[in-house]
Design an enzyme around this catalytic site. Structure first.
Site, PDB file in Angstrom:
ATOM      1  N   HIS A  43       0.807  -1.229   0.000  1.00  0.00           N
ATOM      2  CA  HIS A  43       0.000   0.000   0.000  1.00  0.00           C
ATOM      3  C   HIS A  43       0.841   1.281   0.000  1.00  0.00           C
ATOM      4  CE1 HIS A  43       0.235   0.179   4.405  1.00  0.00           C
ATOM      5  NE2 HIS A  43      -0.648  -0.765   4.606  1.00  0.00           N
TER       6      HIS A  43
ATOM      7  N   HIS B 212      -6.144  -9.706  13.345  1.00  0.00           N
ATOM      8  CA  HIS B 212      -6.185  -8.396  12.668  1.00  0.00           C
ATOM      9  C   HIS B 212      -6.954  -8.567  11.368  1.00  0.00           C
ATOM     10  CE1 HIS B 212      -4.998  -4.598  11.084  1.00  0.00           C
ATOM     11  NE2 HIS B 212      -3.806  -4.897  10.620  1.00  0.00           N
TER      12      HIS B 212
ATOM     13  N   GLU C 148      -6.979  -6.546   8.618  1.00  0.00           N
ATOM     14  CA  GLU C 148      -6.425  -6.058   7.350  1.00  0.00           C
ATOM     15  C   GLU C 148      -6.248  -7.253   6.398  1.00  0.00           C
ATOM     16  OE1 GLU C 148      -3.085  -3.341   7.668  1.00  0.00           O
ATOM     17  OE2 GLU C 148      -3.422  -2.663   5.609  1.00  0.00           O
TER      18      GLU C 148
ATOM     19  N   ASP D 181      -4.130  -8.483   4.436  1.00  0.00           N
ATOM     20  CA  ASP D 181      -2.924  -9.323   4.338  1.00  0.00           C
ATOM     21  C   ASP D 181      -2.964 -10.463   5.363  1.00  0.00           C
ATOM     22  OD1 ASP D 181      -2.683  -7.115   6.089  1.00  0.00           O
ATOM     23  OD2 ASP D 181      -0.507  -7.240   6.130  1.00  0.00           O
TER      24      ASP D 181
ATOM     25  N   HIS E   3      -2.366  -2.673  14.530  1.00  0.00           N
ATOM     26  CA  HIS E   3      -2.295  -1.502  13.703  1.00  0.00           C
ATOM     27  C   HIS E   3      -3.663  -0.876  13.404  1.00  0.00           C
ATOM     28  CE1 HIS E   3      -1.911  -0.874   9.040  1.00  0.00           C
ATOM     29  NE2 HIS E   3      -1.688   0.260   9.604  1.00  0.00           N
TER      30      HIS E   3
ATOM     31  N   ASP F  99       1.012  -7.458  13.545  1.00  0.00           N
ATOM     32  CA  ASP F  99       1.869  -6.468  12.877  1.00  0.00           C
ATOM     33  C   ASP F  99       3.002  -5.943  13.779  1.00  0.00           C
ATOM     34  OD1 ASP F  99       0.689  -6.446  10.377  1.00  0.00           O
ATOM     35  OD2 ASP F  99      -0.635  -4.760  10.813  1.00  0.00           O
TER      36      ASP F  99
ATOM     37  N   TYR G 233       9.834  -0.705   8.810  1.00  0.00           N
ATOM     38  CA  TYR G 233       8.412  -1.044   8.957  1.00  0.00           C
ATOM     39  C   TYR G 233       7.744  -0.084   9.948  1.00  0.00           C
ATOM     40  CZ  TYR G 233       4.290  -4.018   9.664  1.00  0.00           C
ATOM     41  OH  TYR G 233       2.998  -4.497   9.737  1.00  0.00           O
TER      42      TYR G 233
ATOM     43  N   HIS H 197       4.729 -10.564   9.992  1.00  0.00           N
ATOM     44  CA  HIS H 197       5.559 -10.290   8.815  1.00  0.00           C
ATOM     45  C   HIS H 197       7.023 -10.518   9.178  1.00  0.00           C
ATOM     46  CE1 HIS H 197       2.281  -8.399   6.590  1.00  0.00           C
ATOM     47  NE2 HIS H 197       2.030  -7.621   7.625  1.00  0.00           N
TER      48      HIS H 197
END
Ligand code: FEO
Length: 395
Positions: free
Chosen positions: A24, A79, A81, A83, A144, A163, A191, A224
């Site tokens: 993004h 989470h 999001e 991903d 996040h 995250d 990050y 990640h």
């Protein structure tokens, strides 16, 4: 593709997205991973997080190397999001008997994202027993998104903080000490700067909440990049503590774009002045530099000097793009100035100052603007301005 053991009862079953170059708008030259973890008790098996939708077959293949996906009893959504949650519906189809849990806000997020998918809420104090191995939860809003949650397995002393503590680093290695600790720590900072910088207070609060739980942690396994253990764990937490506190050093970032070289000459003079004052300086051409790298440099700097020539009465688009990029990240506590050049009409520096103000960033160090090419006097003035900026950075 096989699972990788990260502790006695936990396997990594995520996906490696080595080709990803843009997350993004955040350039990711080293790709990323979407981490998911299979936690096995004597009675039940849980999957903590899923992956980006396109990578569900990779996740299922890794799960299959340990257990039949249809035998998984629980899916934890840390989470919402995409991903981590984008592949949830497909994963649920492969695990039809699994109960699915998320934070209270996550329950609403899953329902809205997936169009009515209903999952159960868990919160602090809830314990799910897998048989000799348990899962506990800690909602951490805005680390996040509002739905974010940490999941903890006390028997293996493993925290899965999604995250938090993540890095965009595609690697077959699962631990920072295997992939290279310095590389992992640098990617941790990149990050943080590009995703979590505006959320520093919320991240600090999450770290406090985590400390208050008294949970003993040997492994931090984010969603990640690589996991942290031993010296890497201590150093990653130390780095987070510095970043959330907004720790800076005597550093100046000079970032510019140029048309015919005049603004570059000014940038070089400004950078040399700041260096002469004893500050560390990082110089970037915004037309050729990843914004993520510039922002990483800005994270622990004290001064930002932005330069652009004038085109059609305004700034060049790489500079406009970078101001827009920064407006969301809201870097706090930086002294900012602008500089530029023009031919027949000025406008870039005024527009930069005005757009920065709209983003909540005051260009308190003022501006330098020159017509056509900088003269020796102009370059001396630019160097003096840079020296003042360097002195400001040195405090
Ligand atoms: Fe890795 Fe906020 O998602």
């Amino acid at each position: 593709m096989r699972a990788t053991s990260i502790s006695e009862g936990i396997h990594w079953v995520g996906a490696i997205d080595a080709g990803l170059r843009d997350f993004h708008g955040f350039e990711t030259p080293r790709g990323t991973t979407y981490n998911a973890y299979l936690v096995r008790g004597s009675d039940r098996t849980a999957l903590v997080d899923t992956v980006k939708a396109a990578f569900v077959p990779e996740l299922l293949e890794r799960v299959r190397s340990v257990v039949d996906p249809a035998s998984v009893d629980l899916i934890v959504v840390n989470h919402v999001e995409p991903d981590h949650n984008g592949g949830l519906r497909e994963v649920m189809a492969a695990m039809p008997g699994a109960r699915v849990v998320a934070s209270g806000s996550g329950v609403r997020g899953v329902a809205e994202y997936h169009g009515g998918l209903e999952v159960e809420a868990v919160g602090a104090g809830d314990v799910i027993d897998l048989g000799g191995r348990t899962l506990r939860f800690l909602p951490v809003p805005m680390v996040h998104w509002p739905d974010s949650m940490f999941t903890y397995c006390p028997e293996d002393r493993v925290l899965m903080p999604n995250d938090a503590l993540g890095q965009h680093l595609a690697t077959e290695e699962r631990f920072a000490d295997e992939a290279g600790l310095e590389l992992a720590l640098e990617e941790l900072a990149v990050y943080y700067a590009n995703i979590l910088m505006p959320l520093g207070p919320q991240v600090a609060k999450a770290v406090e909440k985590l400390a208050a739980t008294g949970w003993g942690i040997d492994t931090l396994a984010p969603s990640h990049g690589v996991a942290w253990r031993g010296e890497g764990l201590a150093r990653a937490l130390e780095a987070y503590s510095r970043m959330t506190a907004g720790e800076t050093r005597a550093k100046v970032v000079v970032a510019y774009a140029t048309m015919w070289g005049s603004t570059r000459e000014l940038a070089t003079a400004v950078a040399e002045g700041a260096r002469e004052a004893g500050a560390e300086v990082e110089l970037f051409d915004l037309a050729a530099s990843p914004f993520a790298a510039v922002t990483r440099a800005l994270l622990d700097s004290r001064v930002l000097l932005l330069g652009s020539p004038t085109l059609h009465h305004g700034m060049l688009h790489p500079v406009a793009g970078y101001i827009q990029y920064l407006s969301g990240l809201k870097p706090a506590g930086k002294a900012v100035g602008v500089f530029g050049s023009y031919g027949w009409s000025s406008g870039a520096t005024a527009q930069m100052t005005s757009r920065l103000a709209e983003a909540g960033i005051a260009a308190e160090l003022g501006e330098i603007t020159v017509k056509y090419r900088p003269t020796g006097t102009d370059l001396d003035a630019a160097a003096a301005w840079g020296r003042a900026a360097g002195e400001r950075a040195r405090g």
